[in-house]
Scaffold this active site. Structure first.
Site, short mmCIF file in Angstrom:
data_model
loop_
_atom_site.label_atom_id
_atom_site.label_comp_id
_atom_site.label_asym_id
_atom_site.label_seq_id
_atom_site.Cartn_x
_atom_site.Cartn_y
_atom_site.Cartn_z
N ASP A 10 68.26 79.93 -1.28
CA ASP A 10 68.59 79.87 0.03
C ASP A 10 67.25 80.04 0.70
O ASP A 10 66.38 80.54 0.13
CB ASP A 10 69.20 81.16 0.57
CG ASP A 10 69.59 80.55 1.98
OD1 ASP A 10 70.72 80.09 2.16
OD2 ASP A 10 69.02 81.51 2.77
N HIS A 59 70.98 85.43 7.64
CA HIS A 59 69.97 84.46 7.73
C HIS A 59 68.64 84.77 7.43
O HIS A 59 67.64 84.34 7.92
CB HIS A 59 70.08 84.23 9.32
CG HIS A 59 71.29 83.38 9.77
ND1 HIS A 59 71.46 81.99 9.40
CD2 HIS A 59 72.40 83.66 10.43
CE1 HIS A 59 72.64 81.70 9.95
NE2 HIS A 59 73.13 82.56 10.42
N ASP A 76 70.99 86.15 2.13
CA ASP A 76 71.82 85.16 1.82
C ASP A 76 72.04 84.43 0.71
O ASP A 76 73.23 84.19 0.02
CB ASP A 76 71.36 83.82 2.73
CG ASP A 76 71.74 84.15 4.22
OD1 ASP A 76 72.18 85.21 4.55
OD2 ASP A 76 71.67 83.30 5.05
N GLU A 83 65.07 79.60 4.71
CA GLU A 83 64.84 79.58 6.07
C GLU A 83 63.96 78.57 6.41
O GLU A 83 62.75 78.36 5.92
CB GLU A 83 64.47 80.84 6.46
CG GLU A 83 65.65 81.96 6.26
CD GLU A 83 66.89 81.74 6.56
OE1 GLU A 83 67.20 80.86 7.69
OE2 GLU A 83 68.15 81.91 5.91
#
Length: 592
Positions: free
Chosen positions: A33, A175, A180, A35
């Site tokens: 994952d 998040h 995540d 960001e």
């Protein structure tokens, strides 16, 4: 009685191994994952965090986590969503060192991500930028997989947060990349457990597990016979000739045949085929014409088995009125009243968010009372809170109020910066006070406004043009030509080989539909139709033959703000409603 043992041939042995596939329990998955600072690496967005978990047979083999210094300021909008601030990444490694470390961690695995095109797209972009050889990962998208497994009775949607709750994930997605990724691991295992119950035990079987077709469906294969291999629209009809479903394809016969084979996996389509007694088609000159005709036919017939585009008339607009003391209001249709409109919005909730964002920034009156140039009455509570200029009690004069209205009109039609700056300042101050929930409310309002303003400006720019004629060379070498009038597709054609192009275009324009202008940002077509036309006009290779009018969008318009807010929307709304798309196979083989 005796039995004779037989040894399978080399060919039979090889085929049996191929059919067995790779057991899921033996595959090492790397669940990743990211960001980021925005929604598009190509547009300059950067990675701010990478989190990954390596698992095999239900056992965690290792974890990877690192913040990444984007060498650019993290937008307040993103900081509110992720909790990652500029100070947190100031001493973090750059992507030039973080990405090779991740690729080493993930080597030899199958990559897994929720909404994988987003995460893998970023990783590949920066690998290409660093001239790193992409390992050719196989990729599994848990979002796509969930759409084929989870029903509305299980969860309201297939967002990561909803699936994590459904499968009792040990980590709540928040998040942050590693959290995540851990939640996605639990979702992956939950999905595989369900699939195991229907006989899916290998990676290869993930591609076909939902492709069971009933005998009744197969018996109706004859409905596709005789259909043309051409672009167009197809309509499934029941025994009373009522339209059950409308679809479009570049190859009508091939597409309709899939409804009677293993290629069509949507549950509701199986039900629809069971009721169908005939299929009628409309051949179109170009794929764009087919897409537009599909929209119009769905709006006309409102077929039961179409989920989208059935009620284009159910739209909402935000209106800036024309009266002595203008105000903002939410309306259902556009009138020829010289007012300014923002929209259309497909839901009342979205329109209300946009209206709230504007009222947060501009202190125009919110009451619906009608009063003349010299009103006189007691002020409302909004005036007492300083959120309204309060023309009702004479607290402001007409020129001061008109200046605010001019600024508001400029925000709607040209530059949204006042709203963007004001709400971002408010989000930053709320985030500094750890009031993230309130900041999130303003974030959603701002995102809705920016998308609505960008959409209105783009649609209005095309709708103002009495005519746009454009052409693009198709794969077969011929030129497809479209005539667009006030945002509505008026004619489509393909120039025959050897024909005089100028004469063909002249004849096409002469035979095109007459389209009258009308008030509003989308005067002559539905917003969805005009957006399809816009996407085609903006596609690579399109050449403008003629433009009647000025097709321009404001340089300082809302479109330039879209990338940041669409990134948040991508993160929060990671997939579409159930069964809304014809999806490719869940597992993607690497390019060879």
């Amino acid at each position: 009685m005796s039995t004779t043992a037989t040894t399978p041939s080399r060919w039979e042995t090889q085929r049996s191994f191929d059919e067995l596939g790779r057991p899921l329990r033996d595959i090492t998955f790397c669940v990743v994952d990211l960001e980021t600072t925005g929604g598009s690496a190509a547009a300059g967005s950067m990675i701010t965090e990478i989190g990954a978990v390596k698992v095999r047979g239900g056992e965690v083999l290792g974890e990877f986590q690192t913040l990444v210094n984007p060498h650019t300021a993290i937008p307040p909008f993103i900081a509110v969503l992720t909790g990652i601030t500029n100070s947190m990444v100031s001493d973090a490694p750059a992507i030039e060192s973080a990405l090779p470390a991740f690729l080493e961690f993930a080597a030899g695995t199958v990559l897994v991500a929720h909404n994988a095109p987003f995460d893998v797209g970023f990783l590949r972009h920066f690998a290409d930028a660093q001239r790193l050889a992409w390992p050719g990962f196989e990729v599994l998208d848990t979002a796509r997989l969930a759409r084929r497994v989870i029903t509305r009775d299980d969860a309201p949607n297939c967002k990561l947060s909803s699936l994590a709750q459904l499968f009792n994930a040990t980590t709540t997605p928040n998040h942050r990349a590693l959290s995540d990724a851990r939640a996605t691991v639990d979702v992956l295992h939950g999905l595989m457990e369900r699939l195991g119950g229907v006989g899916v035990h290998t990676l290869e079987e993930l591609q076909t597990f939902s492709s069971r077709v009933t005998t009744a469906q197969r018996r109706k294969r004859h409905l596709a016979e005789g259909l043309p291999h051409a672009p167009g629209v197809y309509l499934f009809r029941d025994d009373r000739a009522r339209v059950l479903y409308v679809g479009t394809s570049k190859d009508l016969r091939s597409r309709v045949r899939t409804y009677f084979t293993a290629s069509e996996t949507r549950t509701r389509m199986g039900e629809m085929v069971g009721l169908a007694e005939s299929v009628t088609t409309i051949t179109c000159a170009t794929p764009l014409e087919a897409e537009v005709r599909e929209l119009r036919l769905i709006a006309e017939h409102k077929p039961k088995y179409n989920r989208r585009s059935r009620f284009p008339e159910k739209m909402h607009f935000v209106k800036l009125t024309r009266e002595p003391w203008p105000r903002l209001s939410m309306v259902r249709r556009v009138l020829d009243d010289d007012a300014d409109y923002l929209g259309p919005f497909s839901s009342r909730k979205s329109a209300e968010k946009c209206l709230a964002a504007l009222h947060d920034t501009f202190p125009v009156r919110q009451c619906s009372d009608r009063f003349g140039a010299t009103p006189s009455r007691a002020p409302c509570v909004l005036a007492e809170m300083g959120r309204c200029l309060s023309p009702c009690d004479g607290s402001t004069d007409a020129s001061t109020y008109a200046a605010v209205v001019r600024q508001l009109r400029d925000t709607l039609l040209r530059r949204p910066d006042d709203v963007v700056d004001a709400i971002q300042r408010r989000m930053t101050s709320l985030a500094d006070l750890d009031r993230f929930e309130e900041a999130g409310i303003h974030r959603d309002r701002l995102a809705t406004f920016v998308r609505a303003a960008a959409r209105t400006q783009r649609l209005s720019a095309l709708s103002r043009c009495p005519e746009v004629v454009a052409a693009r060379r198709e794969d077969d070498g011929r030129w497809a030509v479209h005539v667009v009038r006030h945002g509505r597709l008026a004619a489509a054609g393909v120039i025959p080989s050897g024909a005089d192009a100028h004469h063909f275009v002249h004849q096409l324009r002469a035979s095109a539909e007459t389209v009258a202008d009308a008030p509003g940002p989308v005067p002559a077509a539905t917003a969805e139709e005009t957006e399809k036309v816009l996407r085609w006009l903006e596609a690579p290779g399109v050449r403008l033959v003629d433009v009647d009018g000025e097709w321009v969008c404001p340089v300082g318009g809302a479109t330039r703000h879209l990338s940041v807010y669409d990134a948040v929307n991508q993160s929060r709304l990671s997939l579409v409603p159930f069964d809304e798309q014809r999806l490719p196979s869940t597992v993607h083989q690497p390019a060879r």
